[in-house]
Design a protein around this motif. Structure first.
Motif, mmCIF file in Angstrom:
data_model
loop_
_atom_site.group_PDB
_atom_site.id
_atom_site.type_symbol
_atom_site.label_atom_id
_atom_site.label_comp_id
_atom_site.label_asym_id
_atom_site.label_seq_id
_atom_site.Cartn_x
_atom_site.Cartn_y
_atom_site.Cartn_z
ATOM 1 N N ALA A 32 0.851 -1.196 0.000
ATOM 2 C CA ALA A 32 0.000 0.000 0.000
ATOM 3 C C ALA A 32 0.880 1.237 0.000
ATOM 4 C CB ALA A 32 -0.911 0.008 1.220
ATOM 5 N N GLY A 55 -13.981 -1.964 -0.245
ATOM 6 C CA GLY A 55 -13.370 -3.130 0.386
ATOM 7 C C GLY A 55 -12.209 -3.717 -0.375
ATOM 8 N N SER A 56 -11.611 -2.957 -1.275
ATOM 9 C CA SER A 56 -10.529 -3.500 -2.109
ATOM 10 C C SER A 56 -9.511 -2.426 -2.465
ATOM 11 C CB SER A 56 -11.116 -4.103 -3.388
ATOM 12 O OG SER A 56 -10.080 -4.485 -4.270
ATOM 13 N N TYR A 57 -8.235 -2.780 -2.334
ATOM 14 C CA TYR A 57 -7.134 -1.863 -2.629
ATOM 15 C C TYR A 57 -5.985 -2.684 -3.185
ATOM 16 C CZ TYR A 57 -3.374 1.569 -1.630
ATOM 17 O OH TYR A 57 -2.318 2.450 -1.702
ATOM 18 N N ARG A 58 -5.462 -2.232 -4.310
ATOM 19 C CA ARG A 58 -4.363 -2.972 -4.930
ATOM 20 C C ARG A 58 -3.440 -1.973 -5.626
ATOM 21 N NH1 ARG A 58 -5.091 -8.652 -6.439
ATOM 22 N NH2 ARG A 58 -7.327 -8.441 -6.608
ATOM 23 N N THR A 354 -13.114 2.250 0.871
ATOM 24 C CA THR A 354 -12.063 1.310 0.472
ATOM 25 C C THR A 354 -11.674 0.375 1.612
ATOM 26 O OG1 THR A 354 -11.146 2.903 -1.100
ATOM 27 C CG2 THR A 354 -9.678 1.136 -0.358
ATOM 28 N N VAL B 177 -0.859 -2.327 7.430
ATOM 29 C CA VAL B 177 -1.765 -2.251 6.276
ATOM 30 C C VAL B 177 -2.716 -3.451 6.305
ATOM 31 C CG1 VAL B 177 -1.884 -2.323 3.765
ATOM 32 C CG2 VAL B 177 -0.130 -0.938 4.884
ATOM 33 N N LEU B 180 -6.915 -7.829 4.624
ATOM 34 C CA LEU B 180 -8.211 -8.198 4.047
ATOM 35 C C LEU B 180 -8.493 -7.371 2.801
ATOM 36 C CD1 LEU B 180 -10.785 -8.567 6.976
ATOM 37 C CD2 LEU B 180 -10.234 -10.249 5.230
ATOM 38 N N VAL B 181 -8.238 -6.065 2.921
ATOM 39 C CA VAL B 181 -8.578 -5.155 1.823
ATOM 40 C C VAL B 181 -7.530 -5.226 0.705
ATOM 41 C CG1 VAL B 181 -8.875 -2.699 1.264
ATOM 42 C CG2 VAL B 181 -9.973 -3.659 3.292
ATOM 43 N N THR B 182 -6.278 -5.549 1.054
ATOM 44 C CA THR B 182 -5.230 -5.631 0.033
ATOM 45 C C THR B 182 -5.055 -7.068 -0.486
ATOM 46 O OG1 THR B 182 -3.578 -5.800 1.786
ATOM 47 C CG2 THR B 182 -3.926 -3.617 0.835
ATOM 48 N N HIS B 183 -6.111 -7.894 -0.303
ATOM 49 C CA HIS B 183 -6.157 -9.227 -0.895
ATOM 50 C C HIS B 183 -5.123 -10.184 -0.306
ATOM 51 C CE1 HIS B 183 -8.932 -7.593 -3.929
ATOM 52 N NE2 HIS B 183 -8.222 -6.504 -3.740
ATOM 53 N N TRP B 225 -19.410 -11.873 2.822
ATOM 54 C CA TRP B 225 -18.434 -11.168 1.983
ATOM 55 C C TRP B 225 -17.437 -12.163 1.402
ATOM 56 C CZ3 TRP B 225 -17.849 -6.397 -0.062
ATOM 57 C CH2 TRP B 225 -16.576 -5.998 -0.488
#
Lengths: 383, 259
Positions: A32, A55-58, A354, B177, B180-183, B225
């Motif tokens: 991140a 709910g997603s960050y890449r 996010t 960080v 969960l959100v960064t896969h 989810w």
């Protein structure tokens, strides 16, 4: 408005360091783009972009070589001014009673770090968040001295947005994508077929003093025009929108709307939204004694209205249900903040969308309420 | 002035691995301070010397799994002014509560040569199912700093600072960080009680839920989810079946994914 080349970013960092600033900037870490101390421009997340959704960050590679080709990440600048854990004072037992040491709010306190911070790469939404933080921490009757000391010596390098992120809605909140004051220097990055460059605006005397040391030339009209167009592109490509017309009244009038039940079924009350929000300012204090009882410390920590303990008063917690906690948070941001401070407490950065582990989107909640408005009930909390 | 007698501390073991009570010995730097403030009256892991009760503070580790222990816990309660349970076994039944989802006699018949001699209750249950508990300290194992905090609080007559928020708050306070959100790997942090200081996420692992469900844990929403992201029913079930499998929120959620 001046044009500065990419190489001037390194100069800017070194000029600030020579003036004893701790240079804080975006940096790629743990997948991140966060904010932390950087020594030189090579540490900036050049040619990276963050792809964001609910709910997603890449983080992905960019095709160009942009320094600031990303949006906002999980960190907020507030953590440097309002640290997550902060000792307010300690009490030492003495033969005749006790004495207090290290009172963070006393004028002669020497343990408040005297760092001069330079925030580099502050997005327009976050510039507005700093202004909101100021109202809470230093402009009212109760001044947080540790905040004020750091804030006054601080240097802000804002960066206008030329691309909007997947969860951004600053245009709805009127906070971006162009910064409107609140900075010492402001950059607009332009990339294209050629090597990119920046347009530089000065916002303060302190900023002008630093700008003098940067190699620059006046921006020509076509470059200015490109900047206007780039910012306009960001404005028209917002990932989210929030209709603010009568928003304050609409939420206040719909406290029993069924949408609150819908969102409560999904909400984890995990508090992530409040932790990543640049304007959430709630804290709690803990008194910690050691085993012998010789010293006690009062420590301030970040708190959240999503915890049960947050609303605990004698006899129990006022907001025991997730529904009442979510409603408290959202109506504070978008309704009662206006009553309290005269403007919205939300800057449209999209972090809460996010970084919600189950992708709850406050713009969707607001839209659902607007689309099927209820008759009002009086403002009262359910217990 | 008459010297005040030091409070008596006792440590009791039920069905458990001893890891939590060893957290007390693991205090190292603080151990002398503990020994200075209390009389360690009953702690077989540390000393064979046992002082008679009653005890000012009893730390109880382990769950109730045998008829004998179901009686013994009442004796411990009668001899203790303050009874504090430590660890996932004592507060939720522990890893051995996995038996609660099956037939324990069946296990015994496979494991033991002469199962008729085994006296085991059908379920592994937390201490609070049997006697009144003054404070429950969670974790598998417990965090030694939290143990010191609870002891300090009871010695000085104040409320322990043991927040019941999610692990996420600890992650964010530490600047970790979100995986969960960064896969990253599945993480139970949003539904798990804080206390570990976000240990696993700080090593890029998901939270395993060692501290049990947080208050108002919305496991159903998290599962929905994950199901949307392709997690199978079996994976969902096993996410909640570990050290705190029998804690109500985790038990109900895992049962919802049984075939």
């Amino acid at each position: 408005m001046e044009r500065i080349e990419y190489s001037a970013i390194e100069t800017l960092l070194q000029v600030l360091k020579r003036r004893d600033y701790v240079t804080l900037a975006p940096i790629l870490r743990e997948g991140a783009i966060i904010y932390d101390e950087v020594e030189n421009a090579s540490q900036l997340p050049r040619a990276f972009v963050d792809v964001q959704a609910a709910g997603s960050y890449r983080v992905e590679r960019r095709e160009d070589n942009a320094y600031f080709g990303h949006h906002v990440g999980p960190t907020t600048w507030k953590k440097f001014l309002f640290p997550p854990l902060f000792e307010l004072f300690r009490v030492i037992r003495t033969a005749s009673g006790f004495r207090i040491e290290g009172d963070a709010n006393s004028e002669n306190h020497d343990t408040v770090p005297q760092h001069k911070y330079a925030f580099i790469g502050v997005r327009p939404c976050d510039v507005q968040a700093l202004a909101l933080n100021d109202k809470v921490f230093q402009n009212g009757p109760y001044v947080d001295r540790a905040y004020k000391v750091r804030r006054e010596s601080m240097f802000v390098v804002a960066v206008n947005c030329t691309e909007a992120g997947g969860t951004c809605f600053c245009d709805s909140m009127g906070t971006g994508p162009k910064a409107n004051g609140g900075y010492d220097l402001c950059l607009t990055e332009l990339t294209g077929d050629d090597e990119g460059f920046f347009l530089l605006e000065v916002g303060s005397e302190r900023g002008a003093d630093v700008a003098k040391e940067l190699p620059s030339r006046p921006a020509d009209p076509s470059e200015r025009e490109r900047a206007v167009e780039a910012i306009q592109r960001a404005r028209t490509s917002m990932g989210r929108t929030l209709q603010t017309d009568r928003l304050r009244e609409m939420l206040a009038d719909n406290l029993d709307h069924p949408e609150w039940d819908n969102v409560a079924r999904r909400c984890l009350t995990c508090a992530n939204c409040t932790m990543v929000c640049p304007t959430c300012f709630c804290s709690t204090v803990e008194d910690v004694t050691d085993l012998t009882g010789a010293t006690a410390r009062r420590v301030r920590t970040w708190d959240s209205c999503f915890t049960l303990e947050f609303s605990y008063i004698h006899g129990g917690s006022i907001r025991s249900t997730p529904k009442s906690r979510y409603r408290q948070w959202m109506t504070h941001k978008l309704s009662r903040w206006v009553d309290q401070f005269g403007e919205y407490g939300c800057v449209g950065c999209g972090r809460c969308i996010t970084w919600c582990p189950v992708g709850i989107d406050l713009t969707e909640v607001a839209r659902a309420i607007r689309e099927r408005q209820h008759s009002s009930i009086t403002l009262q909390e359910e217990v | 002035m008459k010297q005040q007698r030091k409070p008596k501390l006792a440590v009791w073991k039920f069905a458990s691995c001893d890891g939590c009570q060893l957290s007390l010995l693991d205090c190292e730097d603080e151990l002398l301070a503990v020994a200075g403030e209390v009389e360690i009256a009953n702690f077989p892991e540390a000393s064979r010397a046992v002082a008679r009760g009653p005890y000012d503070i009893s730390l109880v580790e382990g769950s109730i799994t045998t008829p004998h222990d179901a009686e013994r816990i009442h004796q411990v309660r009668r001899a203790s002014k303050v009874l504090i349970t430590i660890g996932a076994c004592a507060t939720a039944g522990g890893i051995q509560a996995l038996r609660n989802f099956k037939d324990v006699r069946e296990f015994a018949s496979i494991v033991y040569a002469n199962p008729a001699t085994i006296e085991a209750l059908a379920k592994s249950t937390p201490i609070a199912d049997h006697v009144f508990v003054d404070f429950q300290l969670r974790g598998c194992p417990i965090n030694k700093y939290q143990l010191l905090e609870v002891l300090s609080a009871y010695l000085h007559g104040r409320k322990p600072n043991i927040p019941n928020m999610s692990v996420c708050v600890e992650c964010k306070q530490r600047g970790i960080v979100c995986g969960l959100v960064t896969h990253g790997p599945p993480c139970l942090g949003p539904v798990t009680h804080a206390g570990c200081g976000a240990l696993c996420p700080s090593y890029h692992r998901g939270c395993f839920g060692c501290y049990g469900p947080k208050e108002a844990a919305n496991t159903g929403s998290l599962s929905a989810w994950w199901a949307g992201k392709g997690m199978t029913e079996r994976e969902l079930l096993w996410n909640y079946r570990n050290f705190n499998a029998y804690a109500e929120a985790f038990r109900k959620e895992s049962e919802a994914h049984e075939e």
